[in-house]
Write a protein that holds these residues in place. Structure first.
Motif, PDB file in Angstrom:
ATOM      1  N   ASP A  32       0.862  -1.182   0.000  1.00 47.34           N
ATOM      2  CA  ASP A  32       0.000   0.000   0.000  1.00 47.34           C
ATOM      3  C   ASP A  32       0.901   1.236   0.000  1.00 47.34           C
ATOM      4  OD1 ASP A  32      -1.609   2.132   0.705  1.00 47.34           O
ATOM      5  OD2 ASP A  32      -2.075   1.360   2.707  1.00 47.34           O
ATOM      6  N   THR A  33       1.113   1.841  -1.159  1.00 52.45           N
ATOM      7  CA  THR A  33       2.061   2.965  -1.232  1.00 52.45           C
ATOM      8  C   THR A  33       1.486   4.251  -0.648  1.00 52.45           C
ATOM      9  OG1 THR A  33       1.397   3.609  -3.467  1.00 52.45           O
ATOM     10  CG2 THR A  33       3.178   1.992  -3.274  1.00 52.45           C
ATOM     11  N   GLY A  34       0.161   4.351  -0.563  1.00 52.28           N
ATOM     12  CA  GLY A  34      -0.448   5.535   0.056  1.00 52.28           C
ATOM     13  C   GLY A  34       0.041   5.699   1.489  1.00 52.28           C
ATOM     14  N   TYR A  37       3.175   7.855   1.690  1.00 45.61           N
ATOM     15  CA  TYR A  37       2.920   9.300   1.615  1.00 45.61           C
ATOM     16  C   TYR A  37       2.268   9.791   2.907  1.00 45.61           C
ATOM     17  CZ  TYR A  37       4.270   8.928  -3.200  1.00 45.61           C
ATOM     18  OH  TYR A  37       5.013   8.705  -4.332  1.00 45.61           O
ATOM     19  N   ARG A  38       1.390   8.946   3.442  1.00 43.91           N
ATOM     20  CA  ARG A  38       0.735   9.316   4.698  1.00 43.91           C
ATOM     21  C   ARG A  38       1.747   9.461   5.828  1.00 43.91           C
ATOM     22  NH1 ARG A  38      -4.831   8.285   5.292  1.00 43.91           N
ATOM     23  NH2 ARG A  38      -5.790   7.861   3.282  1.00 43.91           N
ATOM     24  N   SER A  39       2.764   8.603   5.865  1.00 45.09           N
ATOM     25  CA  SER A  39       3.716   8.679   6.978  1.00 45.09           C
ATOM     26  C   SER A  39       4.570   9.944   6.856  1.00 45.09           C
ATOM     27  CB  SER A  39       4.544   7.412   7.093  1.00 45.09           C
ATOM     28  OG  SER A  39       5.298   7.248   5.938  1.00 45.09           O
ATOM     29  N   VAL A 107       9.377  14.623  -2.548  1.00 47.13           N
ATOM     30  CA  VAL A 107       8.732  13.595  -1.714  1.00 47.13           C
ATOM     31  C   VAL A 107       8.527  12.324  -2.547  1.00 47.13           C
ATOM     32  CG1 VAL A 107       6.572  13.000  -0.517  1.00 47.13           C
ATOM     33  CG2 VAL A 107       7.621  15.257  -0.168  1.00 47.13           C
ATOM     34  N   ARG A 108       8.089  12.491  -3.780  1.00 47.24           N
ATOM     35  CA  ARG A 108       7.867  11.334  -4.659  1.00 47.24           C
ATOM     36  C   ARG A 108       9.189  10.625  -4.954  1.00 47.24           C
ATOM     37  NH1 ARG A 108       2.715  11.417  -5.587  1.00 47.24           N
ATOM     38  NH2 ARG A 108       2.957   9.461  -6.713  1.00 47.24           N
ATOM     39  N   ALA A 109      10.239  11.427  -5.196  1.00 52.64           N
ATOM     40  CA  ALA A 109      11.552  10.843  -5.505  1.00 52.64           C
ATOM     41  C   ALA A 109      12.083  10.071  -4.299  1.00 52.64           C
ATOM     42  CB  ALA A 109      12.523  11.947  -5.908  1.00 52.64           C
ATOM     43  N   GLY A 128      -1.582   2.322  -5.587  1.00 58.59           N
ATOM     44  CA  GLY A 128      -1.190   3.729  -5.494  1.00 58.59           C
ATOM     45  C   GLY A 128      -1.892   4.586  -6.529  1.00 58.59           C
ATOM     46  N   ARG A 129      -1.186   5.590  -7.020  1.00 64.91           N
ATOM     47  CA  ARG A 129      -1.745   6.486  -8.032  1.00 64.91           C
ATOM     48  C   ARG A 129      -0.938   6.466  -9.326  1.00 64.91           C
ATOM     49  NH1 ARG A 129      -4.102   6.497  -3.935  1.00 64.91           N
ATOM     50  NH2 ARG A 129      -5.497   8.050  -3.044  1.00 64.91           N
ATOM     51  N   ASP A 130       0.363   6.156  -9.188  1.00 64.60           N
ATOM     52  CA  ASP A 130       1.279   6.251 -10.339  1.00 64.60           C
ATOM     53  C   ASP A 130       2.097   4.977 -10.481  1.00 64.60           C
ATOM     54  OD1 ASP A 130       2.660   6.491  -7.965  1.00 64.60           O
ATOM     55  OD2 ASP A 130       4.177   7.818  -8.797  1.00 64.60           O
ATOM     56  N   THR A 178     -11.995  16.890  -3.428  1.00 63.56           N
ATOM     57  CA  THR A 178     -10.777  17.719  -3.378  1.00 63.56           C
ATOM     58  C   THR A 178      -9.536  16.869  -3.616  1.00 63.56           C
ATOM     59  OG1 THR A 178     -11.864  19.081  -1.724  1.00 63.56           O
ATOM     60  CG2 THR A 178      -9.493  19.384  -1.946  1.00 63.56           C
ATOM     61  N   ARG A 179      -9.491  15.690  -2.993  1.00 61.95           N
ATOM     62  CA  ARG A 179      -8.306  14.837  -3.175  1.00 61.95           C
ATOM     63  C   ARG A 179      -8.217  14.331  -4.606  1.00 61.95           C
ATOM     64  NH1 ARG A 179      -8.471  10.312   1.025  1.00 61.95           N
ATOM     65  NH2 ARG A 179      -6.461   9.811   0.130  1.00 61.95           N
ATOM     66  N   ASP A 180      -9.352  13.994  -5.222  1.00 61.29           N
ATOM     67  CA  ASP A 180      -9.342  13.580  -6.643  1.00 61.29           C
ATOM     68  C   ASP A 180      -8.723  14.692  -7.474  1.00 61.29           C
ATOM     69  OD1 ASP A 180     -10.692  11.275  -6.089  1.00 61.29           O
ATOM     70  OD2 ASP A 180     -12.530  11.804  -7.163  1.00 61.29           O
ATOM     71  N   HIS A 185      -4.467  16.574 -10.779  1.00 61.66           N
ATOM     72  CA  HIS A 185      -3.996  17.823 -11.404  1.00 61.66           C
ATOM     73  C   HIS A 185      -2.575  18.213 -11.043  1.00 61.66           C
ATOM     74  CE1 HIS A 185      -8.209  18.158 -12.348  1.00 61.66           C
ATOM     75  NE2 HIS A 185      -7.869  19.027 -13.266  1.00 61.66           N
ATOM     76  N   ARG A 186      -1.906  17.431 -10.194  1.00 66.81           N
ATOM     77  CA  ARG A 186      -0.540  17.823  -9.861  1.00 66.81           C
ATOM     78  C   ARG A 186       0.363  17.581 -11.073  1.00 66.81           C
ATOM     79  NH1 ARG A 186      -0.372  12.788  -6.011  1.00 66.81           N
ATOM     80  NH2 ARG A 186       0.192  11.220  -7.535  1.00 66.81           N
ATOM     81  N   GLU A 187       1.514  18.305 -11.071  1.00 69.83           N
ATOM     82  CA  GLU A 187       2.403  18.210 -12.241  1.00 69.83           C
ATOM     83  C   GLU A 187       3.176  16.904 -12.269  1.00 69.83           C
ATOM     84  OE1 GLU A 187       5.035  21.514 -13.151  1.00 69.83           O
ATOM     85  OE2 GLU A 187       3.255  22.798 -12.948  1.00 69.83           O
TER      86      GLU A 187
HETATM   87  O1   DC Z   1      -4.218   5.678  -1.122  1.00 72.63           O
HETATM   88  P1   DC Z   1      -4.254   6.699   0.032  1.00 72.63           P
HETATM   89  O2   DC Z   1      -5.555   7.395   0.164  1.00 72.63           O
HETATM   90  O3   DC Z   1      -3.787   6.096   1.309  1.00 72.63           O
HETATM   91  O4   DC Z   1      -3.162   7.791  -0.395  1.00 72.63           O
HETATM   92  C1   DC Z   1      -2.919   8.952   0.370  1.00 72.63           C
HETATM   93  C2   DC Z   1      -2.472  10.078  -0.559  1.00 72.63           C
HETATM   94  O5   DC Z   1      -1.184   9.760  -1.084  1.00 72.63           O
HETATM   95  C3   DC Z   1      -3.383  10.329  -1.758  1.00 72.63           C
HETATM   96  O6   DC Z   1      -4.068  11.562  -1.649  1.00 72.63           O
HETATM   97  C4   DC Z   1      -2.469  10.403  -2.942  1.00 72.63           C
HETATM   98  C5   DC Z   1      -1.128  10.067  -2.467  1.00 72.63           C
HETATM   99  N1   DC Z   1      -0.544   8.946  -3.189  1.00 72.63           N
HETATM  100  C6   DC Z   1       0.217   9.236  -4.280  1.00 72.63           C
HETATM  101  O7   DC Z   1       0.327  10.389  -4.656  1.00 72.63           O
HETATM  102  N2   DC Z   1       0.841   8.240  -4.948  1.00 72.63           N
HETATM  103  C7   DC Z   1       0.705   6.966  -4.560  1.00 72.63           C
HETATM  104  N3   DC Z   1       1.345   6.005  -5.228  1.00 72.63           N
HETATM  105  C8   DC Z   1      -0.101   6.647  -3.447  1.00 72.63           C
HETATM  106  C9   DC Z   1      -0.731   7.667  -2.776  1.00 72.63           C
END
Ligand code: DC
Length: 222
Positions: A32-34, A37-39, A107-109, A128-130, A178-180, A185-187
């Motif tokens: 769970d990669t989210g 980011y949460r941590s 942060v992503r890197a 995740g998202r990406d 808002t989170r969607d 929309h982030r770069e």
């Molecule tokens: O999946 P989650 O709701 O636990 O993720 C928390 C936030 O982290 C979500 O708003 C987007 C970000 N996220 C991300 O940018 N890339 C990922 N691979 C996973 C989560």
């Protein structure tokens, strides 16, 4: 070579519960990669750093460590500076802060090698998202899991109420919307389906049907 299943999609589409179950049926590790980011968001909040302050967030990164571990039932545990923060990262405040802080390229890197390393050493379903677009572009199967904002907010509401939290449905729906918007929309690494992904919409599916669908998509595409 290990097998990687990339599972991307918006907040609350059921990725984590569905992926956890599918991973246990297929005997893969669920990542769970989210939670990563949460941590980082939690670390920022604890230090009083605004989650959209890129300069301050970048300064924070060298001071922290984020690691993943698995308990005896195979569940993922996130360690922030060696401390298990798996429960602390599940509040609405951390959700919103994670959505903001995850837009910061540094942060992503910072989290990229950790995620890729997990997929090198294990068969994974990574959520995740990406994941299909950036983290594991060579994943053998890519799934984009989605559902309507109302269905997703309803599920999150139920989940939080079951945990005893005092929450309001309209607030959660607004958070989802808002989170969607932030996530897509982030770069850097915006949320979008990989061109070679299969989209699965769970709005009309219950949990068992969603798991069945995901497993059949994985089996058909491996
Ligand atoms: O999946 P989650 O709701 O636990 O993720 C928390 C936030 O982290 C979500 O708003 C987007 C970000 N996220 C991300 O940018 N890339 C990922 N691979 C996973 C989560």
């Amino acid at each position: 070579m290990s097998i990687a299943i990339a599972l991307d999609g918006p907040a609350g589409a059921g990725k984590s519960t569905i992926a956890r179950r599918a991973a246990s049926e297929l005997n893969y590790i669920y990542v769970d990669t989210g939670a990563l980011y949460r941590s980082i968001a939690l670390a920022a909040l604890k230090k009083g750093i605004e989650p959209d302050d890129a300069a301050e967030a970048e300064k924070l990164l060298p001071e922290i460590t984020v690691d993943l571990a698995f308990n005896e039932s195979g569940e993922q545990i996130v360690l922030l500076n060696g401390e298990n923060v798996s429960a602390d990262i599940r509040t609405p405040e951390v959700s919103m802060a994670a959505s903001k802080i995850s837009a910061i390229p540094a942060v992503r890197a910072f989290l990229l090698d950790l995620q890729r390393g997990m997929a090198k050493t294990h068969n994974v379903i990574m959520d995740g998202r990406d994941i299909g677009t950036v983290v594991l572009p060579d994943a053998q199967v890519k799934i984009f899991l989605t559902a309507s904002p109302e269905a997703r907010a309803g599920r999150r509401y139920k989940e939080l109420v079951e945990k005893g939290m005092d929450v309001n449905f309209e607030d959660i729906l607004q958070d989802v919307i808002t989170r969607d918007y932030n996530d897509s929309h982030r770069e850097t690494a915006p949320l979008k389906p990989a061109p070679d992904s299969v989209t699965v919409d769970t709005t009309e599916l219950d949990f068992e049907q969603s798991v069945e669908k995901i497993i059949s998509v994985i089996k058909e595409n491996l």
